[in-house]
Design a protein around this motif. Structure first.
Motif, PDB file in Angstrom:
ATOM      1  N   ARG A   2      41.494  40.085  26.357  1.00  0.00           N
ATOM      2  CA  ARG A   2      40.605  40.454  27.474  1.00  0.00           C
ATOM      3  C   ARG A   2      41.376  41.148  28.581  1.00  0.00           C
ATOM      4  O   ARG A   2      40.883  42.077  29.224  1.00  0.00           O
TER       5      ARG A   2
ATOM      6  N   SER B 117      28.203  31.083  18.597  1.00  0.00           N
ATOM      7  CA  SER B 117      27.439  30.529  19.733  1.00  0.00           C
ATOM      8  C   SER B 117      26.080  30.105  19.214  1.00  0.00           C
ATOM      9  O   SER B 117      25.594  30.666  18.230  1.00  0.00           O
TER      10      SER B 117
ATOM     11  N   SER C 219      30.816  33.856  30.251  1.00  0.00           N
ATOM     12  CA  SER C 219      32.144  33.520  30.775  1.00  0.00           C
ATOM     13  C   SER C 219      33.256  34.169  29.953  1.00  0.00           C
ATOM     14  O   SER C 219      34.421  34.086  30.325  1.00  0.00           O
ATOM     15  N   GLN C 220      32.898  34.786  28.822  1.00  0.00           N
ATOM     16  CA  GLN C 220      33.910  35.416  27.984  1.00  0.00           C
ATOM     17  C   GLN C 220      33.941  36.921  28.152  1.00  0.00           C
ATOM     18  O   GLN C 220      34.560  37.630  27.365  1.00  0.00           O
TER      19      GLN C 220
ATOM     20  N   SER D  48      27.778  33.084  26.621  1.00  0.00           N
ATOM     21  CA  SER D  48      29.009  33.857  26.433  1.00  0.00           C
ATOM     22  C   SER D  48      29.383  34.690  27.655  1.00  0.00           C
ATOM     23  O   SER D  48      30.339  35.454  27.618  1.00  0.00           O
TER      24      SER D  48
ATOM     25  N   ASN E   8      42.849  35.174  23.047  1.00  0.00           N
ATOM     26  CA  ASN E   8      41.604  35.666  23.641  1.00  0.00           C
ATOM     27  C   ASN E   8      41.841  36.187  25.057  1.00  0.00           C
ATOM     28  O   ASN E   8      41.336  37.249  25.446  1.00  0.00           O
TER      29      ASN E   8
ATOM     30  N   GLY F 127      36.066  30.126  32.152  1.00  0.00           N
ATOM     31  CA  GLY F 127      36.339  31.555  32.217  1.00  0.00           C
ATOM     32  C   GLY F 127      37.550  31.929  31.382  1.00  0.00           C
ATOM     33  O   GLY F 127      37.661  33.047  30.875  1.00  0.00           O
TER      34      GLY F 127
END
Lengths: 425, 236
Positions: B184, B34, A118-119, A116, B180, A376
């Protein structure tokens, strides 16, 4: 009626592509804008890896090679540092300078080995700031390439070709290619060589080798163009002396020797070969490089810009004869630009050779060669199959790679032959 | 050369905007989580099956991804995943060991279960044709507090799995991606503002410098102005 005429006049005389005069400033701003658009969104994991390794400089680590080996168990990222010392010191120093812009979470992000990472909410910031030195060097190379010419048209061609070719933009900003450092120093070195400032040229070539070893391959070829034995000796001593000074503190360290001298380019040059028994192997790359070298030695007396074509031929031969990383293609690009600026008939060779050179590694079994580059933006892109996996469903991807690479070899040999046989530059 | 500049400008716009958009249209299944850590493995062979409950958070539950060991690539037999709800078998999915490299992340796919949001399902993994010499091994994580039923035994932990749901529409993945990205950017406002200022500044400079802009400024305004004046009747 008059307003209609005015509008018609605007449409007929305005062209999106027409430039009434060459506006360097406008082109630089456009080039910067295009790069700024790419920088935050394309993420190759190498940039995180080598910046993680370089981050230890601010903790006082001088010998990164031993440090990474000795602390491998407790480090989140386990890769060795495969570059020469100047890369470590340059990137480490830059991190110290840029730390106010990178923020307090940067070190944590570097150490994050999870899928994770890259998040991270700050990844766009990190990628942009980490690639800023590349942007500066990229623009500087455009300026340097212009300095090779006194002819205005050639200056403009070199300027535009460097700033507006897809290959350098992808290599530097998508693949985060740290080779931009030795490439820049190599170009400056060549410029000083052209200006007959041998000591500076040699010093800079040695410094370039302090980032990555490949500029040392240029040395034998450069010496062909240095007049007088005294000049050749001075050049060799300064260049190799600089390189030795840089690596001297680390040469006795086994980890340094293992991860730099005996890896990557070195092994790929040495290992592909034909065994002739009694422990001897004829090394394919060395053979073709020797053929190139001696054909220049025994060819016509060289002057002027033929050092450019010689070095370009050297790199073409090298990439053809080994399994190359896509990042290495950046080494040849300044020489391509110079060659095409000098003689436009190499333009299509430039496009086709580099396009083929990109296609070969595109088919490697490596996620970060395709959709992984935009992970990314979203980790969802990691779900997409890589070209290698798609090719597997159709045909053996290794045969496809081999075919493309073989075509590249053939084409490169033709281009080398053209350049050496004096399609006069 | 001017065409090269135009081409590269188009290519960069494609790379930054079109490629991510077009690629998102290829995403059919979206992960809910994940993959957790791979802490240990449990063997699946013969009568020894592996089961656990999972709670799904979206409609269209249709894939389970697991890392599976196939030591020495010995197993070339079927491995099945069964999804049950309240004791009723809903779906099966089968893979073959011949296509399972050792330690590879593999996905079991079945028809989307609509209305799966907030429901609990039992998944059972079985390799009935395998024996002790060609077992497959499923990774288990200790990160999640749960239980895995291995044969008749319960072990603490959870299968290290990823559950996926089918994208309801073609554009859904792209909408998730955009959301998303915007979130961010919103979380890093100082950077976002600075970045937009620089990018828009460059764009504005280019627009102001363009031939069309300077032509409009130099030539068109007076003509249009005259034309407008000509239409105005000053009391004549």
């Amino acid at each position: 009626m008059n307003s209609l005429l005015a509008l018609k006049s605007v449409i007929s005389s305005t062209s999106l592509t027409r430039m009434n005069h060459f506006n360097y400033k406008k082109l630089v701003v456009l080039a910067v804008l295009l790069r700024l658009l790419m920088m935050p969104f394309y993420f190759h994991p190498d940039i995180k890896t080598y910046h993680f390794q370089s981050s230890f400089l601010k903790k006082g680590v001088f010998n990164i090679y031993s440090y990474l080996v000795d602390n491998k168990q407790k480090l989140p990222l386990k890769e060795e540092f495969v570059y020469f010392p100047l890369t470590y010191f340059s990137l480490g120093s830059y991190q110290i300078v840029a730390s106010p812009l990178l923020g307090s979470n940067f070190t944590h992000w570097l150490s994050d080995a999870s899928a994770s990472n890259s998040q991270s909410p700050n990844i766009f910031r990190y990628l942009l700031i980490l690639k800023l030195p590349y942007l500066i060097l990229d623009l500087y190379i455009a300026y340097l390439l212009m300095k090779f010419f006194s002819n205005e048209d050639q200056k403009k061609r070199a300027f535009i070709l460097w700033l507006f070719n897809p290959f350098s933009i992808v290599l530097i900003y998508a693949f985060s290619n740290v080779d931009i450092f030795p490439v820049t120093l190599g170009v400056v070195s060549l410029l000083f060589l052209k200006q007959k400032r041998l000591v500076l040229s040699a010093l800079l070539l040695g410094l370039a080798a302090g980032f990555k070893a490949y500029p040392l391959l240029f040395l034998p070829f450069i010496l062909l163009f240095v007049e007088k034995a005294k000049g050749k000796l001075l050049y060799t001593l300064v260049c190799l002396g600089t390189f030795v000074v840089i690596i001297a503190p680390f040469i006795s360290v086994a980890a340094f020797r293992g991860s730099t001298l005996i890896s990557g380019l070195t092994t790929r040059i040495v290992y592909p070969g034909l065994s002739i028994g009694y422990g001897e192997t004829l090394m394919f790359s060395v053979i073709v490089l020797a053929v190139l070298f001696f054909s220049i030695v025994f060819g016509k007396q060289n002057k002027g810009y033929e050092i450019i074509t010689s070095l370009l031929c050297l790199l073409l031969i090298l990439f053809s004869s080994i399994h190359f990383h896509i990042q290495w293609l950046l080494w040849a690009l300044p020489f391509w630009v110079l060659a095409v600026a000098l003689n436009n008939k190499f333009f299509w060779s430039f496009i086709i050779v580099n396009s083929l050179s990109f296609l070969v590694p595109f088919l490697y079994d490596d996620k970060s060669m395709s959709f992984g580059l935009i992970s990314g933006i979203s980790s969802l892109y990691n779900l997409l199959p890589i070209p290698f996996a798609i090719a597997q469903k159709i045909y053996d991807p290794f045969i496809t790679q081999s075919t493309l690479h073989s075509v590249l070899v053939g084409l490169s040999l033709v281009v080398v032959w053209q350049m050496l046989n004096k399609e006069k530059i | 050369m001017r065409y090269l500049i135009l081409l590269i400008t188009i290519l960069v716009v494609v790379a930054v905007f079109i490629i991510p958009f077009a690629s998102s249209l290829l995403i059919r299944y979206i992960p809910e989580n994940s993959q957790p850590s791979l802490d240990q493995t449990v063997k699946v062979y013969g009568k020894q099956t592996v089961s656990q409950s999972i709670k799904v958070g979206h409609n269209g539950f249709s894939q389970i991804g697991l890392s599976i060991k196939n030591p020495n690539l010995a197993n070339k037999k079927d491995i099945t995943l069964t999804v049950t709800e309240n004791g009723t078998v809903i779906h099966h999915a089968t893979l073959n060991g011949a296509h399972i490299p050792d330690g590879k992340f593999m996905k079991f796919t079945f028809d989307p279960i609509f209305g799966s949001n907030n429901k609990t399902f039992q998944i059972t993994i079985a390799a009935h044709d395998a024996n002790i010499n060609d077992t497959l091994e499923i990774f288990v994580t200790k990160e999640i507090e749960s239980e895995v039923l291995v044969g008749d035994d319960k072990i603490p932990g959870s299968l290290s799995l990823v559950s996926y749901y089918k994208s309801p529409t073609f554009l859904y993945p792209f909408s998730q991606i955009i959301h998303n990205v915007l979130v961010r950017f919103g979380l890093d406002l100082p950077f976002t503002v600075s970045y937009l200022v620089v990018v828009l500044g460059c764009l504005l400079y280019l627009v102001l410098q363009s031939s069309a802009a300077s032509f409009l400024k130099d030539k068109c305004k007076p003509i249009l102005f005259k034309s407008i004046l000509g239409r105005i009747n000053f009391g004549k």
